[in-house]
Scaffold this active site. Structure first.
Site, PDB file in Angstrom:
ATOM      1  N   GLY A   1       0.818  -1.212   0.000  1.00  0.00           N
ATOM      2  CA  GLY A   1       0.000   0.000   0.000  1.00  0.00           C
ATOM      3  C   GLY A   1       0.850   1.259   0.000  1.00  0.00           C
ATOM      4  N   ASP A   2       1.862   1.299   0.857  1.00  0.00           N
ATOM      5  CA  ASP A   2       2.779   2.443   0.892  1.00  0.00           C
ATOM      6  C   ASP A   2       3.481   2.624  -0.445  1.00  0.00           C
ATOM      7  OD1 ASP A   2       2.806   3.488   3.730  1.00  0.00           O
ATOM      8  OD2 ASP A   2       3.246   1.386   4.128  1.00  0.00           O
ATOM      9  N   SER A   3       3.952   1.507  -1.009  1.00  0.00           N
ATOM     10  CA  SER A   3       4.708   1.587  -2.258  1.00  0.00           C
ATOM     11  C   SER A   3       3.839   2.053  -3.409  1.00  0.00           C
ATOM     12  CB  SER A   3       5.324   0.226  -2.576  1.00  0.00           C
ATOM     13  OG  SER A   3       6.205  -0.176  -1.543  1.00  0.00           O
TER      14      SER A   3
ATOM     15  N   ALA B   1       3.286   5.782  -3.021  1.00  0.00           N
ATOM     16  CA  ALA B   1       4.504   6.495  -3.392  1.00  0.00           C
ATOM     17  C   ALA B   1       4.694   6.532  -4.901  1.00  0.00           C
ATOM     18  CB  ALA B   1       5.711   5.835  -2.731  1.00  0.00           C
TER      19      ALA B   1
END
Length: 402
Positions: free
Chosen positions: A173-175, A178
């Protein structure tokens, strides 16, 4: 791999990265890989918690930090103090992009919101990565990548059907947030080149995940169809599964297209399968998915993995092993394309890590150095870039501002 500094497509673009942990820093990594000058702002004394993550015995150092902080310059700065806020604004005057992934409202509490940044630099692009976005009723909630994966729909459809929702073994999710933030940054920089105007890029983790869910929402809206957890398959897409081999391995075969299935059937010695009504079309193969997978598994189980892959590749059928890290380090295709490279590192001597993607033919990115020590570039940035004299830098350090 050569570590000679390559200009890169984003050479001349300066990014101030004020985030921590993963989403903001991964956006900074992507931009730094493509040649941007990324100045990472960290709290004095402790720095980004990513410096502590991924520690493995016996060396006791993070193996994640050298990757996510590669190509960045590290400065220390306390953004909670007026003196630190003023220094940050001076950095903004020399920057093109600011990346942050604090909870919405944090920059505003520090008097560093977009309007204040724009006063110092009208062309600044402020990139804001958060769990729920900068607006809406959930915006001020704490939002980690795992929560965004759940809200965006990914968690519900991941895993085996007879078990609770699972997760991938990565902070996907973070990647994703980003990556979308980086795409937005590039679009904003192109707009600024045309107009001179900066803007805010708002990348929410749950929306970045949602963007990857194909027609999931539309299927429910139009047909009342809810995708469920289906393990290694996609319903009605067959054959596309992992199959056993005689030597105890598994091989992934993806032959769901009509022409490819014909090639698979011929490789199996059963060319007539492609003409049978229950297997002749994408729709009928999907309807008979379990039966077809069983038939293919009986055939693959008679062959060792390598021999099976040779046979499938010669027949033009997409197939492959499920790779682990050791496979990546030994694979000839990885080696030929330098997908994994060894980079000099002052702590480890050298480190294997993923190379820069995507590949640009004229202005390729590069890994110029691994993650820096905390405040390694204070003198370089505050002295050379901002022109602060030595005694002023020393006083700021003594006061804990930098």
């Amino acid at each position: 791999m050569s570590t000679e500094q390559t200009p890169g497509a984003l050479a001349g673009v300066r990014v101030i990265e004020a985030g921590q942990l993963l989403a903001g820093p991964f956006a900074g990594q992507l931009m730094g890989d493509l040649g941007a000058d990324v100045v990472k702002v960290e709290p004095p004394g402790v720095g980004d918690p990513m410096r502590q993550w991924g520690r493995e015995k016996p060396h006791g150092h993070s193996l994640w930090w050298p990757i996510v902080a590669r190509n960045k310059r590290s400065v220390t700065l306390d953004l909670r103090r007026p003196e630190g806020q003023e220094l940050f604004l001076r950095l903004v005057e020399h920057a093109d992009v600011v990346v942050e992934n604090f909870r919405p409202g944090t920059l505003e509490r520090w008097n560093l919101g977009y309007e204040r940044l724009k006063e110092r630099n009208p062309g600044i692009v402020l990139v804001r990565v958060s769990g729920y976005g900068q607006t809406g009723p959930y915006s001020e909630r704490a939002g980690y990548g795992s929560i965004g994966e759940a809200m965006g729909g990914l968690r519900y459809i991941t895993g085996e059907p007879d078990r609770p929702p699972s997760r991938t073994g990565l902070s996907i999710g973070d990647s994703l947030a980003a990556t979308h933030a980086t795409v937005g940054t590039l679009a904003a920089l192109l707009h600024r080149e045309r107009t001179g105007e900066g803007q805010v890029v708002d990348s929410a983790i749950y929306e970045a995940v949602l963007a990857m869910t194909e027609s999931l929402v539309t299927e429910w809206d139009v047909a009342g169809y809810q995708r469920e957890r289906t393990g290694p398959i996609l319903p009605n897409v067959a054959p596309s599964n992992v199959y056993p081999t005689a030597d105890g391995h598994t091989v992934l075969i993806a032959a769901n297209q009509d022409t490819v299935f014909k090639r698979l059937a011929a490789a199996m010695g059963e060319a007539e399968l492609a003409d049978r009504p229950e297997y002749a079309t994408h729709g009928t193969r999907g309807a008979n998915q379990a039966e077809l997978d069983e038939r293919i598994a009986v055939w693959t189980a008679k062959h060792d993995a390598e021999a099976l892959l040779v046979l499938l590749h010669e027949a033009g059928v997409p197939a492959g092993r499920i790779f682990r890290a050791a496979d990546m380090l030994e694979d000839p295709h990885y080696a030929a394309r330098e997908a994994v490279v060894r980079v000099p590192d002052p702590t480890f001597g050298s480190l294997a890590m993923p190379n820069v993607v995507p590949r640009l033919s004229g202005t390729p990115g590069s890994i110029r150095w691994t993650g820096p020590t905390l405040g390694q570039h204070n003198d370089e940035v505050y002295g050379d870039l901002l022109g602060l004299p030595v005694d002023e830098r020393a006083a700021l350090a003594e006061a804990g501002v930098i």
